[in-house]
Design a protein around this motif. Structure first.
Motif, PDB file in Angstrom:
ATOM      1  N   UNK A  98       0.850  -1.194   0.000  1.00 29.22           N
ATOM      2  CA  UNK A  98       0.000   0.000   0.000  1.00 29.22           C
ATOM      3  C   UNK A  98       0.884   1.242   0.000  1.00 29.22           C
ATOM      4  N   UNK A  99       1.919   1.258   0.837  1.00 26.28           N
ATOM      5  CA  UNK A  99       2.853   2.387   0.864  1.00 26.28           C
ATOM      6  C   UNK A  99       3.633   2.538  -0.425  1.00 26.28           C
ATOM      7  N   UNK A 100       3.947   1.415  -1.073  1.00 26.74           N
ATOM      8  CA  UNK A 100       4.690   1.465  -2.337  1.00 26.74           C
ATOM      9  C   UNK A 100       3.915   2.167  -3.445  1.00 26.74           C
ATOM     10  N   UNK A 101       2.609   2.322  -3.288  1.00 30.68           N
ATOM     11  CA  UNK A 101       1.815   3.034  -4.296  1.00 30.68           C
ATOM     12  C   UNK A 101       2.202   4.510  -4.361  1.00 30.68           C
ATOM     13  N   UNK A 102       2.895   4.991  -3.327  1.00 30.33           N
ATOM     14  CA  UNK A 102       3.314   6.392  -3.288  1.00 30.33           C
ATOM     15  C   UNK A 102       4.695   6.624  -3.887  1.00 30.33           C
ATOM     16  N   UNK A 103       5.378   5.553  -4.303  1.00 31.15           N
ATOM     17  CA  UNK A 103       6.648   5.714  -5.017  1.00 31.15           C
ATOM     18  C   UNK A 103       6.325   6.530  -6.273  1.00 31.15           C
ATOM     19  N   UNK A 104       7.026   7.644  -6.503  1.00 35.57           N
ATOM     20  CA  UNK A 104       6.633   8.557  -7.587  1.00 35.57           C
ATOM     21  C   UNK A 104       6.364   7.896  -8.941  1.00 35.57           C
ATOM     22  N   UNK A 105       7.206   6.972  -9.377  1.00 34.38           N
ATOM     23  CA  UNK A 105       6.990   6.373 -10.701  1.00 34.38           C
ATOM     24  C   UNK A 105       5.717   5.529 -10.750  1.00 34.38           C
ATOM     25  N   UNK A 106       5.319   4.944  -9.619  1.00 33.31           N
ATOM     26  CA  UNK A 106       4.086   4.159  -9.552  1.00 33.31           C
ATOM     27  C   UNK A 106       2.891   5.106  -9.398  1.00 33.31           C
ATOM     28  N   UNK A 107       3.002   6.034  -8.467  1.00 40.59           N
ATOM     29  CA  UNK A 107       1.913   6.974  -8.187  1.00 40.59           C
ATOM     30  C   UNK A 107       1.509   7.750  -9.439  1.00 40.59           C
ATOM     31  N   UNK A 108       2.487   8.270 -10.172  1.00 42.57           N
ATOM     32  CA  UNK A 108       2.188   9.048 -11.383  1.00 42.57           C
ATOM     33  C   UNK A 108       1.402   8.214 -12.388  1.00 42.57           C
ATOM     34  N   UNK A 109       1.804   6.987 -12.582  1.00 40.45           N
ATOM     35  CA  UNK A 109       1.119   6.114 -13.540  1.00 40.45           C
ATOM     36  C   UNK A 109      -0.302   5.805 -13.089  1.00 40.45           C
ATOM     37  N   UNK A 110      -0.473   5.526 -11.798  1.00 39.69           N
ATOM     38  CA  UNK A 110      -1.811   5.225 -11.282  1.00 39.69           C
ATOM     39  C   UNK A 110      -2.723   6.441 -11.404  1.00 39.69           C
ATOM     40  N   UNK A 111      -2.186   7.626 -11.109  1.00 39.80           N
ATOM     41  CA  UNK A 111      -2.994   8.841 -11.215  1.00 39.80           C
ATOM     42  C   UNK A 111      -3.367   9.166 -12.661  1.00 39.80           C
ATOM     43  N   UNK A 112      -2.564   8.714 -13.613  1.00 37.12           N
ATOM     44  CA  UNK A 112      -2.892   8.883 -15.043  1.00 37.12           C
ATOM     45  C   UNK A 112      -3.956   7.889 -15.490  1.00 37.12           C
ATOM     46  N   UNK A 113      -4.222   6.897 -14.643  1.00 35.70           N
ATOM     47  CA  UNK A 113      -5.227   5.898 -14.993  1.00 35.70           C
ATOM     48  C   UNK A 113      -4.657   4.618 -15.559  1.00 35.70           C
ATOM     49  N   UNK A 114      -3.326   4.485 -15.570  1.00 37.50           N
ATOM     50  CA  UNK A 114      -2.719   3.251 -16.051  1.00 37.50           C
ATOM     51  C   UNK A 114      -3.032   2.121 -15.076  1.00 37.50           C
ATOM     52  N   UNK A 115      -3.318   0.970 -15.617  1.00 37.12           N
ATOM     53  CA  UNK A 115      -3.693  -0.189 -14.823  1.00 37.12           C
ATOM     54  C   UNK A 115      -2.503  -1.126 -14.706  1.00 37.12           C
ATOM     55  N   UNK A 116      -1.558  -0.827 -13.818  1.00 34.94           N
ATOM     56  CA  UNK A 116      -0.356  -1.636 -13.747  1.00 34.94           C
ATOM     57  C   UNK A 116      -0.165  -2.361 -12.429  1.00 34.94           C
ATOM     58  N   UNK A 117      -1.041  -2.126 -11.446  1.00 36.20           N
ATOM     59  CA  UNK A 117      -0.879  -2.719 -10.121  1.00 36.20           C
ATOM     60  C   UNK A 117      -2.120  -3.526  -9.749  1.00 36.20           C
TER      61      UNK A 117
END
Length: 182
Positions: A98-117
């Motif tokens: 859950x905390x790893x979702x805040x790693x910038x490279x992951x967070x940016x992709x998730x906020x863009x709507x990419x479905x990678x996690x």
């Protein structure tokens, strides 16, 4: 966020608190702050099936304590900034994930709507799989997959999964006020 009825979430919370699986301290303003571990416990309790008349707390504990079975990473350094691979159990791994979702490279992709996690839970509580899968255009796939289970999995003809996508995990991390891993 999970489209679960409040009554179900509340009931599960009462069972988890009674079993000592959630952080408890005071009431009202003095109540305990929810931690990533608490969120992981609650998510697991909502993801797995519970035997009618069974021991709810024992079922949740069993899944929380599933040991790390294996992890796959490509390329080798893809997970250098992620913390969940250090976890020995599914409960600890999910809390760190859950905390790893805040790693910038992951967070940016998730906020863009990419479905990678995805966080994947076998309905019977046999395994938990935490995955990040990234396929940049014209490049080899990059991924990390951590699998928590006891021993080798026996083949079953039907397996039901509950999948939480990264956007849900990111929102939970934000609501908890977690900080990106250093």
């Amino acid at each position: 966020m999970l489209n679960e009825p409040f009554s179900t979430v509340d009931l599960y919370g009462r069972h988890l608190r009674a079993a000592g699986l959630l952080n408890i301290k005071g009431h009202g303003r003095g109540a305990a702050e929810m931690t990533a571990r608490d969120a992981a416990v609650w998510l697991i309790s909502l993801a797995i099936d519970h035997e009618r008349g069974g021991d709810f707390a024992r079922e949740v504990k069993r899944v929380l304590e599933l040991p790390m079975h294996e992890y796959l990473i490509n390329p080798k350094n893809y997970a250098d900034d992620l913390t969940h691979l250090s976890a020995k159990t599914a409960g600890h791994g999910l809390a760190l994930f859950i905390g790893d979702m805040l790693v910038p490279r992951i967070k940016e992709r998730l906020e863009r709507g990419d479905d990678l996690v995805t966080a994947n839970f076998d309905a019977d509580g046999v395994f938990v799989s935490l995955s990040i899968f990234d396929r940049p255009p014209d490049e080899v796939a990059q991924f990390v997959n951590a699998l928590y289970q006891r021993g080798e999995r026996k083949r079953r003809d039907v397996e039901r999964l509950t999948v939480f996508h990264g956007r849900v995990l990111l929102e939970i991390a934000k609501l908890l006020g977690l900080k990106a891993p250093a």
